[in-house]
Write an enzyme that holds these catalytic residues in place. Structure first.
Site, mmCIF file in Angstrom:
data_model
loop_
_atom_site.group_PDB
_atom_site.id
_atom_site.type_symbol
_atom_site.label_atom_id
_atom_site.label_comp_id
_atom_site.label_asym_id
_atom_site.label_seq_id
_atom_site.Cartn_x
_atom_site.Cartn_y
_atom_site.Cartn_z
ATOM 1 N N SER A 20 0.828 -1.205 0.000
ATOM 2 C CA SER A 20 0.000 0.000 0.000
ATOM 3 C C SER A 20 0.861 1.254 0.000
ATOM 4 C CB SER A 20 -0.905 0.008 1.236
ATOM 5 O OG SER A 20 -1.537 1.270 1.409
ATOM 6 N N TYR A 56 -3.667 -2.284 9.459
ATOM 7 C CA TYR A 56 -3.550 -2.608 8.034
ATOM 8 C C TYR A 56 -2.173 -2.172 7.529
ATOM 9 C CZ TYR A 56 -4.281 -2.255 2.975
ATOM 10 O OH TYR A 56 -4.151 -2.362 1.609
#
Length: 271
Positions: free
Chosen positions: A135, A148
């Site tokens: 990410s 996350y």
């Protein structure tokens, strides 16, 4: 000879988009997912070049068996896309032990199990390219998505080490720092914590900050990935997304600026 792709989390989002792009380019694809039913149309459209298989990446033994079956399907693997993942949404204090462990089992350990399983096959053939989907926010934490980011950050570090370890065998590794695409991550891919009322003011600020834009369609990221896998010397890290590129650079510059601000204090320690 056409290349063989092995893609996890291929039933939707980026995994599905990459599978479709590879198939459209005439390549062969083995697609793994917990639920393979959404891939039925690709089976019908590409009966000779597409294979789907049920796969839970958190199960290490199942991953090893699945990789062996993927190799058997077309005789080799060339491009491995570690895309399977989900979102644990909530403040760090709110998350249960079960939620945190389940999250890391998929987002971090699942990718490691796949990497461990594919490397011997790629080493034997002397080539291969592993794409680790992480990410744009993996280089730092952010409120409500910190766990996350933690899983993706851990995968970044392990993948950089993996790239150094397998390079002598002709294997490439690229970390895909993905921007915000409309993958369903915040809906079907989300596990939410039980909200603690003390964080409601912060949640309201975050909701206002993020807005309701789900981001571009995942298919818009596919051309960059198809260009990447054709490079003779691909990068170890690639930010995927124009707006995301700018944001990541701003984050890195802000971090560097903070280091500089406290340089004097840092240098008071001899280490």
């Amino acid at each position: 000879m056409t290349r063989v792709w092995f893609i996890t989390g291929a039933s939707r989002g980026l995994g599905r988009a990459f599978a479709e792009a590879a198939l459209a380019a005439g390549e062969r694809v083995v697609a793994g997912a917990r639920n393979v039913e959404p891939l039925s149309d690709l089976c019908q459209k590409y009966p000779d070049t597409f294979v789907r298989m049920p796969l839970d990446v958190s199960d290490r033994a199942a991953v090893r068996e699945g990789v062996d079956r993927a190799v058997a399907a077309f005789g080799r693997l060339d491009i491995v896309v570690n895309n399977a993942g989900g979102l644990l949404f909530g403040m760090v204090e709110e998350a249960t032990e079960e939620q945190i462990r389940a999250h890391f089992d998929v987002n971090f350990f699942g990718a490691i199990w796949v990497a461990q399983a594919v490397v011997p096959h790629l080493r034997e053939q002397g080539s291969g390219h592993i794409l680790q989907v992480t990410s744009m926010g993996a280089s730092g934490g952010f409120a409500s998505v910190g766990l996350y980011a933690a899983g993706k950050s851990a995968l970044n570090s392990a993948s950089e080490a993996l790239a150094m370890e397998v390079e002598p065998f002709g294997i490439k590794v690229t970390i895909l720092q993905m921007g915000g695409y409309d993958t369903g991550l915040f809906t079907t891919g989300t596990t939410a914590t039980e909200p603690n009322p003390v964080y409601e003011p912060l949640r309201a600020k975050l909701t206002e900050l993020w807005g309701d834009d789900a981001g571009p369609d995942p298919s818009t990221a596919a051309p960059a990935i198809m260009e990447l896998v054709n490079l003779p010397n691909p990068p170890v890290r690639l930010i995927v997304g124009s707006a995301s590129y700018d944001i990541v650079l701003q984050m890195e510059e802000a971090r560097t600026a903070e280091y500089r601000t406290w340089e004097n204090l840092s240098r008071k320690a001899p280490g």
